[in-house]
Write a protein that holds these residues in place. Structure first.
Motif, short mmCIF file in Angstrom:
data_model
loop_
_atom_site.label_atom_id
_atom_site.label_comp_id
_atom_site.label_asym_id
_atom_site.label_seq_id
_atom_site.Cartn_x
_atom_site.Cartn_y
_atom_site.Cartn_z
N LEU A 155 0.86 -1.20 0.00
CA LEU A 155 0.00 0.00 0.00
C LEU A 155 0.89 1.24 0.00
N ILE A 156 0.60 2.18 -0.91
CA ILE A 156 1.34 3.45 -0.94
C ILE A 156 0.34 4.57 -0.63
N ILE B 29 -1.83 -1.14 -3.81
CA ILE B 29 -2.95 -0.20 -3.69
C ILE B 29 -2.38 1.20 -3.51
N CYS B 30 -2.88 2.15 -4.29
CA CYS B 30 -2.36 3.53 -4.20
C CYS B 30 -3.45 4.45 -3.68
N TYR B 31 -3.13 5.16 -2.58
CA TYR B 31 -4.07 6.08 -1.93
C TYR B 31 -3.48 7.47 -1.98
N ASP B 32 -4.26 8.45 -2.41
CA ASP B 32 -3.78 9.84 -2.44
C ASP B 32 -4.63 10.67 -1.50
N LEU C 288 -2.30 9.65 -8.67
CA LEU C 288 -3.09 8.48 -9.07
C LEU C 288 -3.01 8.25 -10.58
N THR C 289 -2.83 9.33 -11.34
CA THR C 289 -2.64 9.18 -12.79
C THR C 289 -1.32 8.45 -13.06
N PHE C 290 -0.28 8.87 -12.33
CA PHE C 290 1.03 8.23 -12.46
C PHE C 290 0.92 6.74 -12.08
N ALA C 291 0.21 6.48 -10.96
CA ALA C 291 0.07 5.09 -10.48
C ALA C 291 -0.69 4.25 -11.50
N LYS D 222 -5.84 -0.53 -8.17
CA LYS D 222 -6.75 -0.02 -7.13
C LYS D 222 -6.28 1.36 -6.69
N LEU D 223 -7.04 2.37 -7.09
CA LEU D 223 -6.69 3.77 -6.84
C LEU D 223 -7.77 4.40 -5.96
N ILE D 224 -7.36 5.09 -4.90
CA ILE D 224 -8.35 5.72 -4.00
C ILE D 224 -7.89 7.14 -3.71
#
Ligand code: NDP
Length: 269
Positions: free
Chosen positions: A182-183, A208-211, A222-225, A232-234
Motif C-alpha cells: 500500500l502506498i 494499492i495507491c491512496y492519495d 493516481l494518474t502516475f500510479a 486499485k486507486l483511491i
C-alpha cells in the motif's frame, strides 16, 4: 445554537461547513458551523476570542495545526504523538486537542476493504498530514512502515517519535528496490501541479495507491500510479469526510454515517 468553526489560511476551499451541516441534518443535531480566514499573526488571539464567545469547537487546517497543538490544555494520545492538532474541543474554558486525520484515513481504507494489518505500507511525505496518520496506522500493526520524503530529516523526526517501532526512513531514490502492498501519498506535490520523483518500479498491479489529495479528475499521483499499472486507486475525499465525522463525534457524541456525504460531495465536484 452551538457554534463551530474551521480556521486556516487559505480557507475559501474548505468543504467542512457543508460536511458538518450534512452531518447535523443526518443526526438531527442543532448547530452552526462556519469557515473563517485567520491572519498568520492572529491565530492564538482568534482562538481566545472563540473561547470567550462560547464557541464549542474548532477544526484547524494548514498552516496552523502545530500552533493549535501548542495552545491546548489537554491532548489526546494521537494529537500528542502527531505534534499537530486538527480538532479543538472547548469545554468549561479548557481546550482539548485531538487529531482525527489518521482515524479518517484508516476508516476510509477499511471502508474500501483495504486492510493494514500485516501489510507493507509506504507513506510518501513527512509534513503535517503524514505526522497525523502514523500512530493510527501503527495501531493496525502493519508488517512494515516506510516513510519516504524529499527532506529526509522530517521523515526521520517522525520515526524518532516512535522509538519502540521499526519505521524505515528512505529517500525517493532508495525506493527503487522496495516492494510494498500500500502506498499513501501524503505530499502536497500534486496540489501545486508538481510530480513526485518516485521510481515507477514500486507500482505493480497488486499495489494499492491512496492519495490524500482529491479532485474531480484523477490526481497527478493516481494518474502516475494508473499509468504504472496500479489497479486499485483511491483518493482522499473519504478521508476528508472521515476526519470530519470523528471531529463531529468528539463534539456531539454521535457518529454520523459517511457514505451518503461522500457521495453528495463527489456528485457536486
Ligand atoms: P505540508 O506542507 O505539511 O507537507 C507537505 C509535504 O509534501 C512534505 O513532506 C513535502 O516535502 C512534500 N512535498 C511538497 N512538494 C513536493 C514535491 N514537489 N516533491 C516531493 N515532495 C513534496 O502539507 P500537509 O502534510 O498538511 O498536507 C499534505 C497533503 O495532504 C496536501 O495535499 C493536503 O491537501 C492533503 N491532506 C488531505 C487531507 C484529507 O482529509 N484528505 C487531510 C490533510 C491533508 P518536504 O518535507 O521535503 O518539503
Amino acid at each position: 445554537m452551538d457554534q463551530y468553526f474551521v480556521v486556516g489560511n487559505p480557507i475559501k476551499q474548505s468543504k467542512s461547513p457543508v460536511i458538518h451541516h450534512l452531518f447535523a441534518e443526518q443526526t438531527k443535531q442543532s448547530l452552526n458551523y462556519d469557515k473563517k480566514l485567520i491572519d498568520d499573526d492572529d491565530f492564538e488571539q482568534a482562538i481566545s476570542r472563540f473561547k470567550k464567545a462560547n464557541v464549542k469547537g474548532v477544526n484547524v487546517t494548514a498552516p496552523f495545526k502545530e500552533r493549535a497543538f501548542n495552545l491546548c490544555d489537554e491532548l489526546s494520545e494521537f494529537a500528542a504523538k502527531a505534534g499537530a492538532v486538527n480538532t479543538l474541543i472547548i469545554e468549561e474554558g479548557k481546550i482539548k486537542g485531538d487529531n482525527t486525520d489518521g482515524v479518517g484515513l484508516v476508516n476510509d481504507l477499511l471502508n474500501h476493504q483495504v486492510s493494514l494489518s500485516g501489510q507493507r505500507i509506504l507513506i510518501l511525505g513527512a509534513g503535517g498530514a503524514a505526522k497525523g496518520v502514523v500512530a493510527p496506522i501503527l495501531d493496525h500493526q502493519p508488517s512494515q512502515l516506510i516513510i519516504a520524503n524529499r527532506t529526509l530529516k522530517r521523515a526521520q523526526d517522525i520515526a524518532n517519535q516512535y522509538p519502540n517501532k521499526a519505521i524505515d526512513v528512505l529517500t525517493f531514490d532508495e525506493l527503487a528496490n522496495v516492494s510494498v502492498d500500500l502506498i499513501i501519498n501524503a505530499t502536497s506535490a500534486g496540489l501545486n501541479g508538481q510530480s513526485l520523483p518516485i521510481p515507477p518500479s514500486i507500482i505493480t498491479p497488486s499495489v494499492i495507491c491512496y492519495d490524500m489529495t482529491y479532485g474531480k479528475e484523477l490526481t497527478p499521483f493516481l494518474t502516475f500510479a494508473s499509468q504504472a499499472g496500479c489497479e486499485k486507486l483511491i483518493d482522499g475525499l473519504g478521508m476528508l469526510v472521515g476526519q470530519a465525522a470523528q471531529s463531529f463525534y468528539l463534539w456531539r457524541g454521535v457518529m454520523p454515517q459517511v457514505k451518503d456525504v461522500i457521495d453528495k460531495l463527489r456528485a457536486q465536484m
